[in-house]
Scaffold this motif. Structure first.
Motif, PDB file in Angstrom:
ATOM      1  N   THR A 226      -9.637   0.556  35.637  1.00  0.00           N
ATOM      2  CA  THR A 226      -9.734  -0.461  34.584  1.00  0.00           C
ATOM      3  C   THR A 226     -11.072  -1.197  34.552  1.00  0.00           C
ATOM      4  OG1 THR A 226      -8.801  -2.198  35.980  1.00  0.00           O
ATOM      5  CG2 THR A 226      -7.226  -0.869  34.729  1.00  0.00           C
ATOM      6  N   ASP A 227     -12.036  -0.717  35.289  1.00  0.00           N
ATOM      7  CA  ASP A 227     -13.341  -1.403  35.336  1.00  0.00           C
ATOM      8  C   ASP A 227     -14.014  -1.476  33.975  1.00  0.00           C
ATOM      9  OD1 ASP A 227     -14.135  -1.508  38.522  1.00  0.00           O
ATOM     10  OD2 ASP A 227     -12.837   0.159  37.980  1.00  0.00           O
ATOM     11  N   ALA A 228     -13.741  -0.486  33.118  1.00  0.00           N
ATOM     12  CA  ALA A 228     -14.412  -0.488  31.819  1.00  0.00           C
ATOM     13  C   ALA A 228     -14.151  -1.812  31.097  1.00  0.00           C
ATOM     14  CB  ALA A 228     -13.929   0.690  30.979  1.00  0.00           C
ATOM     15  N   TRP A 229     -12.894  -2.290  31.160  1.00  0.00           N
ATOM     16  CA  TRP A 229     -12.573  -3.555  30.484  1.00  0.00           C
ATOM     17  C   TRP A 229     -13.350  -4.715  31.117  1.00  0.00           C
ATOM     18  CZ3 TRP A 229      -8.780   0.251  30.876  1.00  0.00           C
ATOM     19  CH2 TRP A 229      -8.184   0.642  29.672  1.00  0.00           C
ATOM     20  N   VAL A 230     -13.459  -4.690  32.442  1.00  0.00           N
ATOM     21  CA  VAL A 230     -14.145  -5.783  33.135  1.00  0.00           C
ATOM     22  C   VAL A 230     -15.634  -5.783  32.771  1.00  0.00           C
ATOM     23  CG1 VAL A 230     -14.749  -6.716  35.410  1.00  0.00           C
ATOM     24  CG2 VAL A 230     -12.489  -5.673  35.040  1.00  0.00           C
ATOM     25  N   LEU A 231     -16.241  -4.607  32.833  1.00  0.00           N
ATOM     26  CA  LEU A 231     -17.683  -4.512  32.558  1.00  0.00           C
ATOM     27  C   LEU A 231     -17.994  -4.883  31.111  1.00  0.00           C
ATOM     28  CD1 LEU A 231     -18.133  -1.232  34.580  1.00  0.00           C
ATOM     29  CD2 LEU A 231     -19.470  -3.309  35.007  1.00  0.00           C
ATOM     30  N   LEU A 232     -17.156  -4.396  30.188  1.00  0.00           N
ATOM     31  CA  LEU A 232     -17.393  -4.713  28.773  1.00  0.00           C
ATOM     32  C   LEU A 232     -17.168  -6.202  28.513  1.00  0.00           C
ATOM     33  CD1 LEU A 232     -15.795  -1.589  27.028  1.00  0.00           C
ATOM     34  CD2 LEU A 232     -18.218  -2.038  27.495  1.00  0.00           C
ATOM     35  N   ALA A 233     -16.209  -6.784  29.229  1.00  0.00           N
ATOM     36  CA  ALA A 233     -15.971  -8.218  29.069  1.00  0.00           C
ATOM     37  C   ALA A 233     -17.177  -9.020  29.566  1.00  0.00           C
ATOM     38  CB  ALA A 233     -14.706  -8.629  29.810  1.00  0.00           C
ATOM     39  N   MET A 234     -17.824  -8.543  30.614  1.00  0.00           N
ATOM     40  CA  MET A 234     -19.028  -9.236  31.091  1.00  0.00           C
ATOM     41  C   MET A 234     -20.111  -9.211  30.005  1.00  0.00           C
ATOM     42  SD  MET A 234     -19.300  -8.226  35.119  1.00  0.00           S
ATOM     43  CE  MET A 234     -18.099  -8.930  36.261  1.00  0.00           C
ATOM     44  N   LEU A 235     -20.258  -8.062  29.364  1.00  0.00           N
ATOM     45  CA  LEU A 235     -21.223  -7.970  28.261  1.00  0.00           C
ATOM     46  C   LEU A 235     -20.813  -8.902  27.120  1.00  0.00           C
ATOM     47  CD1 LEU A 235     -21.760  -4.112  28.299  1.00  0.00           C
ATOM     48  CD2 LEU A 235     -23.543  -5.835  28.713  1.00  0.00           C
ATOM     49  N   ASN A 236     -19.526  -8.896  26.829  1.00  0.00           N
ATOM     50  CA  ASN A 236     -18.971  -9.761  25.785  1.00  0.00           C
ATOM     51  C   ASN A 236     -19.367 -11.230  26.042  1.00  0.00           C
ATOM     52  OD1 ASN A 236     -16.773 -11.663  24.939  1.00  0.00           O
ATOM     53  ND2 ASN A 236     -16.001  -9.842  23.885  1.00  0.00           N
ATOM     54  N   VAL A 237     -19.212 -11.667  27.284  1.00  0.00           N
ATOM     55  CA  VAL A 237     -19.544 -13.042  27.664  1.00  0.00           C
ATOM     56  C   VAL A 237     -21.033 -13.319  27.426  1.00  0.00           C
ATOM     57  CG1 VAL A 237     -19.769 -14.589  29.665  1.00  0.00           C
ATOM     58  CG2 VAL A 237     -17.680 -13.227  29.359  1.00  0.00           C
ATOM     59  N   LEU A 238     -21.865 -12.359  27.820  1.00  0.00           N
ATOM     60  CA  LEU A 238     -23.307 -12.573  27.700  1.00  0.00           C
ATOM     61  C   LEU A 238     -23.719 -12.698  26.229  1.00  0.00           C
ATOM     62  CD1 LEU A 238     -24.572 -10.168  30.514  1.00  0.00           C
ATOM     63  CD2 LEU A 238     -24.321 -12.662  30.589  1.00  0.00           C
ATOM     64  N   PHE A 239     -23.112 -11.876  25.370  1.00  0.00           N
ATOM     65  CA  PHE A 239     -23.410 -11.995  23.937  1.00  0.00           C
ATOM     66  C   PHE A 239     -22.898 -13.336  23.404  1.00  0.00           C
ATOM     67  CE2 PHE A 239     -24.060  -7.367  24.105  1.00  0.00           C
ATOM     68  CZ  PHE A 239     -25.215  -7.255  23.349  1.00  0.00           C
ATOM     69  N   ALA A 240     -21.682 -13.688  23.792  1.00  0.00           N
ATOM     70  CA  ALA A 240     -21.083 -14.929  23.294  1.00  0.00           C
ATOM     71  C   ALA A 240     -21.923 -16.142  23.683  1.00  0.00           C
ATOM     72  CB  ALA A 240     -19.661 -15.066  23.828  1.00  0.00           C
ATOM     73  N   ASP A 241     -22.518 -16.081  24.877  1.00  0.00           N
ATOM     74  CA  ASP A 241     -23.317 -17.220  25.349  1.00  0.00           C
ATOM     75  C   ASP A 241     -24.784 -17.120  24.963  1.00  0.00           C
ATOM     76  OD1 ASP A 241     -20.984 -18.057  26.382  1.00  0.00           O
ATOM     77  OD2 ASP A 241     -21.535 -17.928  28.508  1.00  0.00           O
ATOM     78  N   GLY A 242     -25.120 -16.137  24.153  1.00  0.00           N
ATOM     79  CA  GLY A 242     -26.508 -15.992  23.694  1.00  0.00           C
ATOM     80  C   GLY A 242     -27.465 -15.603  24.808  1.00  0.00           C
ATOM     81  N   LEU A 243     -26.924 -14.952  25.831  1.00  0.00           N
ATOM     82  CA  LEU A 243     -27.773 -14.589  26.980  1.00  0.00           C
ATOM     83  C   LEU A 243     -28.184 -13.125  26.956  1.00  0.00           C
ATOM     84  CD1 LEU A 243     -25.912 -16.563  29.792  1.00  0.00           C
ATOM     85  CD2 LEU A 243     -28.229 -17.001  28.925  1.00  0.00           C
ATOM     86  N   ALA A 244     -27.753 -12.381  25.933  1.00  0.00           N
ATOM     87  CA  ALA A 244     -28.067 -10.952  25.892  1.00  0.00           C
ATOM     88  C   ALA A 244     -29.300 -10.709  25.023  1.00  0.00           C
ATOM     89  CB  ALA A 244     -26.876 -10.179  25.339  1.00  0.00           C
ATOM     90  N   THR A 245     -30.317 -10.145  25.639  1.00  0.00           N
ATOM     91  CA  THR A 245     -31.539  -9.815  24.894  1.00  0.00           C
ATOM     92  C   THR A 245     -31.882  -8.356  25.181  1.00  0.00           C
ATOM     93  OG1 THR A 245     -32.904 -10.490  26.746  1.00  0.00           O
ATOM     94  CG2 THR A 245     -32.491 -12.154  25.035  1.00  0.00           C
ATOM     95  N   ALA A 246     -32.824  -7.826  24.408  1.00  0.00           N
ATOM     96  CA  ALA A 246     -33.258  -6.449  24.675  1.00  0.00           C
ATOM     97  C   ALA A 246     -34.765  -6.384  24.479  1.00  0.00           C
ATOM     98  CB  ALA A 246     -32.560  -5.484  23.736  1.00  0.00           C
ATOM     99  N   PRO A 247     -35.421  -5.483  25.211  1.00  0.00           N
ATOM    100  CA  PRO A 247     -36.871  -5.358  25.039  1.00  0.00           C
ATOM    101  C   PRO A 247     -37.218  -4.795  23.658  1.00  0.00           C
ATOM    102  CG  PRO A 247     -36.044  -3.723  26.614  1.00  0.00           C
ATOM    103  CD  PRO A 247     -34.897  -4.600  26.255  1.00  0.00           C
ATOM    104  N   SER A 248     -38.481  -4.981  23.246  1.00  0.00           N
ATOM    105  CA  SER A 248     -38.918  -4.575  21.901  1.00  0.00           C
ATOM    106  C   SER A 248     -38.755  -3.074  21.679  1.00  0.00           C
ATOM    107  CB  SER A 248     -40.377  -4.951  21.712  1.00  0.00           C
ATOM    108  OG  SER A 248     -41.144  -4.327  22.729  1.00  0.00           O
ATOM    109  N   TYR A 249     -38.748  -2.291  22.757  1.00  0.00           N
ATOM    110  CA  TYR A 249     -38.664  -0.836  22.600  1.00  0.00           C
ATOM    111  C   TYR A 249     -37.222  -0.326  22.639  1.00  0.00           C
ATOM    112  CZ  TYR A 249     -38.805  -1.556  27.653  1.00  0.00           C
ATOM    113  OH  TYR A 249     -38.557  -2.019  28.913  1.00  0.00           O
ATOM    114  N   ALA A 250     -36.257  -1.246  22.464  1.00  0.00           N
ATOM    115  CA  ALA A 250     -34.842  -0.836  22.493  1.00  0.00           C
ATOM    116  C   ALA A 250     -34.245  -0.815  21.092  1.00  0.00           C
ATOM    117  CB  ALA A 250     -34.044  -1.801  23.362  1.00  0.00           C
ATOM    118  N   ASP A 251     -33.347   0.129  20.857  1.00  0.00           N
ATOM    119  CA  ASP A 251     -32.627   0.217  19.585  1.00  0.00           C
ATOM    120  C   ASP A 251     -31.137   0.054  19.817  1.00  0.00           C
ATOM    121  OD1 ASP A 251     -34.905   0.863  18.026  1.00  0.00           O
ATOM    122  OD2 ASP A 251     -34.805   2.917  18.813  1.00  0.00           O
TER     123      ASP A 251
END
Ligand SMILES: Nc1nc2c(c(=O)[nH]1)N[C@H]1C(S)=C(S)[C@@H](COP(=O)(O)OP(=O)(O)OC[C@H]3O[C@@H](n4cnc5c(=O)[nH]c(N)nc54)[C@H](O)[C@@H]3O)O[C@H]1N2
Ligand SMILES: Nc1nc2c(c(=O)[nH]1)N[C@H]1C(S)=C(S)[C@@H](COP(=O)(O)OP(=O)(O)OC[C@H]3O[C@@H](n4cnc5c(=O)[nH]c(N)nc54)[C@H](O)[C@@H]3O)O[C@H]1N2
Ligand code: SF4
Ligand SMILES: [Mo]
Length: 702
Positions: A226-251
């Protein structure tokens, strides 16, 4: 008696420790870690010492053997006869049934032998069979597939910068026992101590309180699979808190954001048992650490959602700014760069499918979960002849018991192996190469995956015995002889080229490849620095140049994984199962072999089924009972051991046990234990084709 010391190298796990051997009268009388080795810094583990036992083991094969089909007994034959038999059978099968009628399994020790890397791969390529399988699909296939999809090359794997990180987030790995994987990290215990002394933290998610969990700053049980849910939830949190960014060379950042939106911490808690508050806190800690890194290994790769897990791990590092950055997940700059030079192809996926079940190939290999049915299902392309190279799929791959039966029905089987193991006992001919101490070594794979850039060439400690052959010589001879016997031979020029390429020794090839490298490490320089050259810590800022994707773009949202999220979403509640089975590794075990060395098998038995005391009580069982463990595919009888190190509802068996079915190897056969892969299920697969060995539903009864 004269004693001399020689520098050697251990090839038994990914830590590639440097050794100092004491040799007296041609025998190894002492093995120590090499303190001058810039990577392993003197580290050694019990297996490294046992390398001397393999060298001296009377049961190790030193001459080709042929099996008498009537009695099952093996007897020694000469090399000319052996190569003739094997090449004759391979060519005959191809002539009569086509190339796919030859099945090939490449086992784990191939990556630990230079000659296998340079010449074994060439033999396999020359046979051009679609029925090529390896340990990759019971191991790191999701890592390689995601590296190809996101970074453009299957071996462009980000490595945790453990020597500088301040936050090490670990899913499904037990480096205290395994010594690290896809992270060559000799002396993990010392490096962890240093991490903690710097004020850093290690946080571990694992359904068992492992040796690593016990020395972690924090450990959380997670329900297997069930780790997939945990890992995706961590990403979910980072987006929700405005902490997710990506470098200029990312799509694809926006695509990721919408993809992870449904995977909330509350959902993850329901599926995995990990409290939502823990998921939220750990995500924020990773994002705000001064150099943090997420890492997921076998426990989240041999998973029904292994590819989603590896994708999410990569994303956690990317969106927190920790990819290609000090203390984060970094890329290596090896002296021989298999990635940048095209020495190893970038990889592909689903270019063809397996004949019976239509499973996708990856980088030229089919999932080994399909091997048995490709042998037993009649029709054009059915495997008639099998070639195993340093492998033991009967113990190492799902539903091994049925594979065991299937191998017995082949027209012919040949193996390159140093032992009669549970698999090679079915071979008509076994071709044994020289042992690790008798051959030159340069680590083409693990120097590329190491936590520090170093380069080391280790000449053979012993000359090979008269009449012995190196693996590369065996591969050369089989390839050349087989091609010579084909009805449809490649042209004279192509054959001469293959012969020319295969006649270059691995050491010559390494010399040529080093000369092409950009680190200044030449073979001559390495020969005069036998402990190895230190090329320094991993370098940040290699991206985007190092990316092998079109336009050097970082691909955040590969369609293959996005599509697989639908399968994940369709899982509504944790499966109602009695118990979930997971594997384990021990410091003194080495996959499916080395149980014939007394040094590693004396002391307390460790083959038992581990189970939480409450789960025992529920079934009126007591510690030490012999129990029956049943899954969809099979059943085994094994002693049970009570421990509250297990998450309730989860049981664990180590893999690589169950040698009683191979009485020929006397010492290993006496070691108690059963094969976990008599229970694992070839129908449970990740989208990549990797076997889901973890979280197998089982029942346990008296
Ligand atoms: N349930 C479960 N199954 C698993 C795993 C798990 O965690 N759980 N782990 C999986 C993983 S990660 C892997 S890598 C596989 C490994 O499984 P395999 O690919 O089968 O490899 P090994 O068991 O390491 O070794 C196979 C054989 O190689 C031979 N050998 C050793 N050294 C040499 C050499 O120098 N030359 C030659 N020619 N032969 C040699 C030995 O006789 C040994 O029996 O198992 C997988 N199976
Ligand atoms: N001593 C020793 N060292 C080895 C080997 C060996 O056989 N013995 N084998 C070598 C090989 S081939 C490899 S590939 C590496 C592997 O190296 P590691 O990945 O470190 O190997 P494991 O010890 O199998 O660790 C996997 C962990 O995942 C946990 N786990 C199982 N299921 C799940 C799950 O669903 N979720 C989570 N979060 N965790 C889960 C298990 O409890 C286990 O602790 O080790 C290498 N080193
Ligand atoms: S840690 Fe691995 S490489 Fe080092 S001595 Fe032990 S088995 Fe060998
Ligand atoms: Mo492995």
């Amino acid at each position: 008696m004269t004693a001399e010391t020689k520098i050697g190298v251990c090839n038994l796990c990914e830590a590639i420790c440097g050794l100092v051997l004491t040799i007296e009268d041609g025998a190894v009388t002492g093995v120590r870690g090499n303190p001058d080795d810039p990577l392993s810094r003197g580290h050694i583990c019990p297996k490294g010492v046992a390398i001397a036992d393999i060298h001296a083991d009377p049961e190790r094969l030193r001459r080709p053997v042929r099996r008498d089909r009537a009695t099952g007994e093996f007897h020694e034959i000469g090399w000319t006869e052996a190569i003739d038999l094997v090449s004759g059978a391979l060519a005959d099968t191809i002539n009569r049934h086509g190339r796919d009628a030859v099945g090939i399994y490449l086992g784990n020790p191939n990556v630990h032998s230079l000659g296998s890397m340079t010449h074994g791969t060439a033999l396999v390529k020359s046979l051009r069979s679609k029925n090529t399988f390896s340990a990759t699909s019971v191991d790191q296939l999701p890592h390689q597939l995601l590296a190809q999809l996101m970074f453009g090359h299957q071996l462009l794997l980000p490595i945790p910068d453990i020597d500088r990180t301040s936050y090490f987030l670990v899913f499904g790995a037990n480096p205290m026992a395994s010594n690290g994987s896809l992270m060559t990290v000799p002396d993990f215990p010392a490096r962890l101590r240093e991490l903690k002394q710097r004020g850093g933290r290690m946080v571990v998610f694992d359904p068992r309180r492992t040796e690593t969990a016990k020395v972690a700053s924090e450990h959380h049980f997670v329900r297997p699979g069930t780790d997939a849910w945990v890992l995706l939830a961590m990403l979910n949190v980072l987006f929700a808190d405005g902490l997710a960014t990506a470098p200029s060379y990312a799509d694809g950042l926006a695509d990721v954001e919408s993809a992870v939106a449904p995977f909330t911490p509350a959902l993850a808690e329901r599926m995995s048992g990990v409290p939502a508050a823990v998921i939220e806190r750990v995500a924020l800690e990773l994002a705000t650490a001064e150099g943090g890194v997420a890492y997921g290994r076998v426990g989240v790769s041999t998973h029904e959602f292994g590819s989603v897990c590896q994708w999410a791990v990569n994303l956690l590092n990317i969106v927190t700014g920790n990819l290609d950055s000090v203390g984060g997940a970094m890329f290596t700059s090896p002296a021989i760069d298999a990635v940048g030079t095209g020495l190893i192809g970038r990889g592909h996926h689903n270019a063809w499918q397996s004949r019976v079940r239509g499973l996708p190939e990856t980088a030229g290999e089919l999932p080994v979960s399909a091997l048995r049915e490709e042998i037993t299902t009649p029709g054009r392309g059915q495997i008639k002849t099998m070639l195993t190279l340093s492998g033991n799929p009967v113990l190492s791959t799902p539903d091994g018991a049925r594979l065991d039966e299937a191998l017995a029905g082949l027209d012919f089987m040949a193996s390159v192996d140093i032992y009669v193991n549970e698999t090679t006992r079915h071979a008509d001919v076994i071709l044994p190469p020289t042992g690790a101490l008798e051959r030159d070594h340069y680590d083409l794979v693990f120097q590329t995956l190491a936590v520090r850039n170093t380069a080391r060439f280790t000449p053979a400690v012993f000359d090979k015995e008269a009449g012995a052959r190196h693996d590369w010589q065996i591969y050369r001879d089989v390839a050349v002889a087989t091609i010579g016997k084909l009805d449809k031979k490649p042209g004279l020029k192509a054959r001469a080229m293959l012969r020319g390429r295969l006649s270059l020794s691995p050491t010559r090839l390494i010399g040529l490849l080093l000369a092409r490298g950009r680190t200044g490490a030449t073979l001559r320089k390495l020969r005069s620095n036998p402990s190895g050259l230190d090329l320094g810590p991993l370098q940040p800022g290699l991206l985007p140049d190092r990316l092998q994707t079109r336009g050097h773009r970082l691909v955040l949202a590969p369609s293959l994984v996005l599509a697989d999220l639908e399968r994940l979403t369709a899982v509504e509640a944790p499966a109602e199962t009695e118990l979930l089975l997971i594997g384990r590794r021990h410091k003194q075990d080495c996959n499916s072999w080395m149980h014939n060395t007394e040094r590693l098998t004396r002391g307390r038995a460790r083959h038992q089924l581990l189970m939480h005391p409450a789960d025992l009580v529920e079934r009126s069982l007591t510690d030490g009972d012999v129990v029956t463990v049943s899954s969809r595919v099979g059943r085994v009888r094994v002693e049970v051991a009570a421990t509250d190190d297990m998450m309730p509802g989860v049981v664990s068996l180590p893999h690589g046990y169950g040698h009683a079915r191979n009485p020929g190897m006397t010492k290993a056969a006496a070691v108690p234990g059963v094969s976990i892969n008599d229970l694992t299920d070839p129908e449970r697969l990740d989208v990549s084709g990797n076997a889901a060995l973890s979280g197998v539903p089982v029942t346990v009864s008296a």
